[in-house]
Design a protein around this motif. Structure first.
Motif, short mmCIF file in Angstrom:
data_model
loop_
_atom_site.label_atom_id
_atom_site.label_comp_id
_atom_site.label_asym_id
_atom_site.label_seq_id
_atom_site.Cartn_x
_atom_site.Cartn_y
_atom_site.Cartn_z
N ASP A 89 -7.05 -4.92 -2.84
CA ASP A 89 -7.37 -4.30 -1.64
C ASP A 89 -8.75 -4.85 -0.87
O ASP A 89 -8.92 -4.34 0.01
CB ASP A 89 -7.41 -2.74 -1.96
N VAL B 232 0.81 -1.21 -0.13
CA VAL B 232 -0.02 0.19 0.02
C VAL B 232 0.97 1.38 -0.09
O VAL B 232 0.38 2.35 0.06
CB VAL B 232 -1.12 0.10 1.41
N LEU C 21 -7.24 2.56 -5.44
CA LEU C 21 -7.50 1.36 -5.02
C LEU C 21 -7.55 0.27 -6.12
O LEU C 21 -7.88 0.30 -7.21
CB LEU C 21 -8.81 1.30 -4.32
#
Length: 123
Positions: free
Chosen positions: A89, A63, A85
């Motif tokens: 995720d 991330v 995103l």
């Protein structure tokens, strides 16, 4: 008994942003490290971001550069800003409050947890 409160969650398209929050009413918030730990179906829960009481942060490689953890001690609230995103995720995101001021990635170091909020990223 102290409980962390995570409102919302959401469904977002790949590439989009989402912001999660976690409130800790009744907790001595400012002295504690906080973290976010997602759990996808069939996978173990892992911390992807932590923030110490002094504001030092940690991000998992998966991330880094996309997620930002922050805290507002006056509101007893932590946040996770998720950008760019990806479908990978997708998970239930759990916030956690540590027993110490140092951020770690060991679940056993955290003694308060939120109920989890579902984040779904569509392709």
């Amino acid at each position: 008994q102290v409980r962390l409160v995570e409102p919302g969650g959401g469904l977002v398209q790949a590439g989009g942003p989402l912001r999660s929050s976690c409130a800790a009413p009744g907790l001595t918030f400012s002295d504690r490290a906080m973290g976010w730990s997602p759990q996808a179906p069939g996978k173990e829960r892992e911390f992807v971001a932590t923030i110490s009481s002094s504001g030092g942060t940690y991000y998992a490689d998966s991330v880094k550069g996309r997620f930002t953890i922050s805290r507002d001690n006056a509101k007893n609230t932590e946040y996770l800003q998720m950008n760019s995103l990806k479908p990978g995720d997708t998970a239930a995101y759990y916030c956690a409050a540590s027993a110490s001021s140092y951020g770690t990635t060991r679940g056993s170091d955290y003694n308060y947890w939120g109920q989890g909020t579902q984040v779904t990223v569509s392709s």
